[in-house]
Motif scaffolding. Structure first.
Motif, PDB file in Angstrom:
ATOM      1  N   SER A  16      -5.362 -41.728 -36.732  1.00  0.00           N
ATOM      2  CA  SER A  16      -4.337 -42.641 -36.202  1.00  0.00           C
ATOM      3  C   SER A  16      -4.737 -44.093 -36.424  1.00  0.00           C
ATOM      4  CB  SER A  16      -4.116 -42.385 -34.707  1.00  0.00           C
ATOM      5  OG  SER A  16      -3.553 -41.105 -34.491  1.00  0.00           O
ATOM      6  N   ILE A  17      -6.007 -44.403 -36.168  1.00  0.00           N
ATOM      7  CA  ILE A  17      -6.500 -45.770 -36.375  1.00  0.00           C
ATOM      8  C   ILE A  17      -6.336 -46.168 -37.842  1.00  0.00           C
ATOM      9  CG2 ILE A  17      -8.552 -47.243 -36.346  1.00  0.00           C
ATOM     10  CD1 ILE A  17      -7.409 -46.719 -33.562  1.00  0.00           C
ATOM     11  N   SER A  18      -6.682 -45.248 -38.758  1.00  0.00           N
ATOM     12  CA  SER A  18      -6.552 -45.522 -40.189  1.00  0.00           C
ATOM     13  C   SER A  18      -5.095 -45.773 -40.575  1.00  0.00           C
ATOM     14  CB  SER A  18      -7.119 -44.338 -40.978  1.00  0.00           C
ATOM     15  OG  SER A  18      -6.992 -44.548 -42.356  1.00  0.00           O
ATOM     16  N   GLN A  19      -4.183 -45.020 -39.983  1.00  0.00           N
ATOM     17  CA  GLN A  19      -2.761 -45.190 -40.294  1.00  0.00           C
ATOM     18  C   GLN A  19      -2.232 -46.525 -39.765  1.00  0.00           C
ATOM     19  OE1 GLN A  19      -1.436 -41.408 -38.596  1.00  0.00           O
ATOM     20  NE2 GLN A  19      -0.895 -40.673 -40.638  1.00  0.00           N
ATOM     21  N   VAL A  20      -2.701 -46.946 -38.602  1.00  0.00           N
ATOM     22  CA  VAL A  20      -2.285 -48.241 -38.054  1.00  0.00           C
ATOM     23  C   VAL A  20      -2.821 -49.374 -38.935  1.00  0.00           C
ATOM     24  CG1 VAL A  20      -2.473 -49.822 -36.086  1.00  0.00           C
ATOM     25  CG2 VAL A  20      -2.091 -47.392 -35.686  1.00  0.00           C
ATOM     26  N   VAL A  21      -4.050 -49.236 -39.413  1.00  0.00           N
ATOM     27  CA  VAL A  21      -4.612 -50.245 -40.318  1.00  0.00           C
ATOM     28  C   VAL A  21      -3.811 -50.312 -41.618  1.00  0.00           C
ATOM     29  CG1 VAL A  21      -6.634 -50.809 -41.740  1.00  0.00           C
ATOM     30  CG2 VAL A  21      -6.917 -50.283 -39.313  1.00  0.00           C
ATOM     31  N   ASP A  22      -3.351 -49.162 -42.088  1.00  0.00           N
ATOM     32  CA  ASP A  22      -2.486 -49.156 -43.272  1.00  0.00           C
ATOM     33  C   ASP A  22      -1.211 -49.959 -43.026  1.00  0.00           C
ATOM     34  OD1 ASP A  22      -4.253 -47.630 -44.740  1.00  0.00           O
ATOM     35  OD2 ASP A  22      -3.209 -45.728 -44.364  1.00  0.00           O
ATOM     36  N   VAL A  23      -0.655 -49.825 -41.822  1.00  0.00           N
ATOM     37  CA  VAL A  23       0.537 -50.606 -41.450  1.00  0.00           C
ATOM     38  C   VAL A  23       0.215 -52.100 -41.486  1.00  0.00           C
ATOM     39  CG1 VAL A  23       2.146 -51.146 -39.571  1.00  0.00           C
ATOM     40  CG2 VAL A  23       1.578 -48.757 -40.074  1.00  0.00           C
ATOM     41  N   LEU A  24      -0.930 -52.488 -40.912  1.00  0.00           N
ATOM     42  CA  LEU A  24      -1.339 -53.899 -40.911  1.00  0.00           C
ATOM     43  C   LEU A  24      -1.526 -54.424 -42.329  1.00  0.00           C
ATOM     44  CD1 LEU A  24      -3.912 -53.795 -37.969  1.00  0.00           C
ATOM     45  CD2 LEU A  24      -1.828 -55.179 -38.011  1.00  0.00           C
ATOM     46  N   ARG A  25      -2.168 -53.638 -43.172  1.00  0.00           N
ATOM     47  CA  ARG A  25      -2.432 -54.074 -44.552  1.00  0.00           C
ATOM     48  C   ARG A  25      -1.156 -54.130 -45.387  1.00  0.00           C
ATOM     49  NH1 ARG A  25      -7.942 -50.571 -45.070  1.00  0.00           N
ATOM     50  NH2 ARG A  25      -9.370 -52.143 -44.240  1.00  0.00           N
ATOM     51  N   SER A  26      -0.112 -53.482 -44.903  1.00  0.00           N
ATOM     52  CA  SER A  26       1.193 -53.547 -45.582  1.00  0.00           C
ATOM     53  C   SER A  26       2.063 -54.648 -44.972  1.00  0.00           C
ATOM     54  CB  SER A  26       1.899 -52.189 -45.475  1.00  0.00           C
ATOM     55  OG  SER A  26       1.136 -51.174 -46.082  1.00  0.00           O
ATOM     56  N   ASP A  27       1.404 -55.645 -44.362  1.00  0.00           N
ATOM     57  CA  ASP A  27       2.073 -56.799 -43.747  1.00  0.00           C
ATOM     58  C   ASP A  27       2.920 -56.407 -42.542  1.00  0.00           C
ATOM     59  OD1 ASP A  27       0.873 -58.536 -45.469  1.00  0.00           O
ATOM     60  OD2 ASP A  27       2.582 -58.723 -46.816  1.00  0.00           O
ATOM     61  N   GLY A  28       2.469 -55.398 -41.805  1.00  0.00           N
ATOM     62  CA  GLY A  28       3.179 -54.987 -40.597  1.00  0.00           C
ATOM     63  C   GLY A  28       2.730 -55.776 -39.380  1.00  0.00           C
ATOM     64  N   VAL A  29       3.546 -55.724 -38.331  1.00  0.00           N
ATOM     65  CA  VAL A  29       3.217 -56.290 -37.016  1.00  0.00           C
ATOM     66  C   VAL A  29       3.143 -55.128 -36.031  1.00  0.00           C
ATOM     67  CG1 VAL A  29       4.026 -57.762 -35.119  1.00  0.00           C
ATOM     68  CG2 VAL A  29       4.253 -58.537 -37.483  1.00  0.00           C
ATOM     69  N   ILE A  30       2.076 -55.095 -35.237  1.00  0.00           N
ATOM     70  CA  ILE A  30       1.863 -53.981 -34.319  1.00  0.00           C
ATOM     71  C   ILE A  30       1.750 -54.462 -32.875  1.00  0.00           C
ATOM     72  CG2 ILE A  30       0.634 -52.732 -36.152  1.00  0.00           C
ATOM     73  CD1 ILE A  30      -1.980 -53.237 -34.454  1.00  0.00           C
ATOM     74  N   ALA A  31       1.941 -53.526 -31.950  1.00  0.00           N
ATOM     75  CA  ALA A  31       1.577 -53.732 -30.553  1.00  0.00           C
ATOM     76  C   ALA A  31       0.376 -52.831 -30.279  1.00  0.00           C
ATOM     77  CB  ALA A  31       2.731 -53.372 -29.628  1.00  0.00           C
ATOM     78  N   TYR A  32      -0.636 -53.371 -29.597  1.00  0.00           N
ATOM     79  CA  TYR A  32      -1.863 -52.595 -29.388  1.00  0.00           C
ATOM     80  C   TYR A  32      -2.487 -52.958 -28.035  1.00  0.00           C
ATOM     81  CZ  TYR A  32      -4.566 -56.780 -30.557  1.00  0.00           C
ATOM     82  OH  TYR A  32      -5.104 -58.036 -30.539  1.00  0.00           O
ATOM     83  N   PRO A  33      -3.290 -52.054 -27.455  1.00  0.00           N
ATOM     84  CA  PRO A  33      -3.901 -52.315 -26.150  1.00  0.00           C
ATOM     85  C   PRO A  33      -5.178 -53.130 -26.270  1.00  0.00           C
ATOM     86  CG  PRO A  33      -4.495 -50.127 -26.878  1.00  0.00           C
ATOM     87  CD  PRO A  33      -3.609 -50.705 -27.954  1.00  0.00           C
ATOM     88  N   THR A  34      -5.465 -53.926 -25.241  1.00  0.00           N
ATOM     89  CA  THR A  34      -6.742 -54.647 -25.180  1.00  0.00           C
ATOM     90  C   THR A  34      -7.358 -54.404 -23.806  1.00  0.00           C
ATOM     91  OG1 THR A  34      -5.999 -56.744 -24.217  1.00  0.00           O
ATOM     92  CG2 THR A  34      -5.650 -56.446 -26.594  1.00  0.00           C
ATOM     93  N   ASP A  35      -8.434 -55.124 -23.499  1.00  0.00           N
ATOM     94  CA  ASP A  35      -9.076 -54.963 -22.194  1.00  0.00           C
ATOM     95  C   ASP A  35      -8.381 -55.762 -21.097  1.00  0.00           C
ATOM     96  OD1 ASP A  35      -9.775 -57.349 -23.329  1.00  0.00           O
ATOM     97  OD2 ASP A  35     -11.898 -57.250 -22.827  1.00  0.00           O
ATOM     98  N   SER A  36      -7.295 -56.464 -21.445  1.00  0.00           N
ATOM     99  CA  SER A  36      -6.559 -57.194 -20.408  1.00  0.00           C
ATOM    100  C   SER A  36      -5.107 -56.727 -20.330  1.00  0.00           C
ATOM    101  CB  SER A  36      -6.615 -58.706 -20.650  1.00  0.00           C
ATOM    102  OG  SER A  36      -6.092 -59.029 -21.926  1.00  0.00           O
ATOM    103  N   CYS A  37      -4.439 -56.584 -21.465  1.00  0.00           N
ATOM    104  CA  CYS A  37      -3.059 -56.099 -21.499  1.00  0.00           C
ATOM    105  C   CYS A  37      -2.697 -55.828 -22.957  1.00  0.00           C
ATOM    106  CB  CYS A  37      -2.097 -57.102 -20.864  1.00  0.00           C
ATOM    107  SG  CYS A  37      -2.139 -58.739 -21.619  1.00  0.00           S
ATOM    108  N   TYR A  38      -1.470 -55.406 -23.199  1.00  0.00           N
ATOM    109  CA  TYR A  38      -1.052 -55.175 -24.585  1.00  0.00           C
ATOM    110  C   TYR A  38      -0.836 -56.506 -25.308  1.00  0.00           C
ATOM    111  CZ  TYR A  38      -0.604 -50.136 -24.336  1.00  0.00           C
ATOM    112  OH  TYR A  38      -0.894 -48.795 -24.242  1.00  0.00           O
ATOM    113  N   ALA A  39      -0.996 -56.459 -26.640  1.00  0.00           N
ATOM    114  CA  ALA A  39      -0.853 -57.658 -27.455  1.00  0.00           C
ATOM    115  C   ALA A  39      -0.105 -57.307 -28.741  1.00  0.00           C
ATOM    116  CB  ALA A  39      -2.235 -58.227 -27.799  1.00  0.00           C
ATOM    117  N   LEU A  40       0.379 -58.347 -29.403  1.00  0.00           N
ATOM    118  CA  LEU A  40       0.987 -58.221 -30.729  1.00  0.00           C
ATOM    119  C   LEU A  40      -0.038 -58.640 -31.766  1.00  0.00           C
ATOM    120  CD1 LEU A  40       4.402 -59.939 -29.913  1.00  0.00           C
ATOM    121  CD2 LEU A  40       4.017 -57.482 -30.205  1.00  0.00           C
TER     122      LEU A  40
END
Length: 205
Positions: A16-40
């Protein structure tokens, strides 16, 4: 429509992590969790990514983006650190803090504050982000997922997918990761100034 990835909060599935990175490398924008809250997030060299994040959050060009780093060595390539800033920030990371510091030439001009030439940096303490950054191999351009007119960030991956489905390329859901944004410390004037109190203890600065 955004692709939806439901991952374990402590041991995220590598595929799943690899697939999300593929989205990022294809100029995608994601929402993801952090240690404080979700981020873009998007890659730094995704010229349209920053604009898309600005449109989603209704931000102007004075907004400080955050460059999310995997470790202190990566952070040190992006910002100028005095000895006192180096010691204090190293002691507080990883953690729910964002530090605003003068940018180095490594940071594209379009991502720095137009007048101050400063940028926000942080190292989150979250296994999913750590896995994402390891796989990506570079810092992630990021902004808290706080929607216009809302006081609290979005906290549920399914809700993010539902509400922003047509504006994002992927949602990485690791469950509830908190609703408090980072504590922001501005170090551009040579001494720390807490400009937003959030999840991190401000008293250490």
């Amino acid at each position: 429509m955004a692709r939806y990835f439901d991952v374990h909060p402590q041991n995220p599935q590598p595929r799943s992590i690899s697939q999300v990175v593929d989205v990022l490398r294809s100029d995608g924008v994601i929402a993801y969790p952090t240690d404080s809250c979700y981020a873009l997030g998007s890659t730094i060299d995704n010229h349209d990514g920053a604009e898309r994040i600005r449109r989603i959050r209704h931000l102007d060009d004075r907004h400080h983006f955050t460059l999310v780093c995997s470790d202190f060595a990566q952070l040190g390539q992006l910002v100028q650190l005095s000895n006192s800033a180096f010691r204090a920030i190293k002691a507080a990371t990883p953690g729910p803090y964002t530090f605003i510091l003068p940018a180095t030439p490594e940071v594209p001009r379009r991502l720095a504050h137009p007048k101050k030439r400063s940028v926000g940096v942080r190292i989150p303490d979250h296994p999913v982000v750590a896995a994402l950054l390891r796989e990506l191999g570079e810092p992630l351009l990021s902004s808290t997922l706080l929607m216009p007119g809302q006081e609290d960030p979005m906290t549920e991956g399914w809700q993010i997918k539902e509400e922003l489905d047509l504006q994002l390329d992927a949602v990485l859901d690791a469950g509830d990761c908190g609703r408090e944004p980072t504590t922001v410390v501005d170090w551009t004037e040579g001494a720390p100034e807490v400009v937003r109190v959030g999840a991190g203890d401000p008293d250490r600065f």
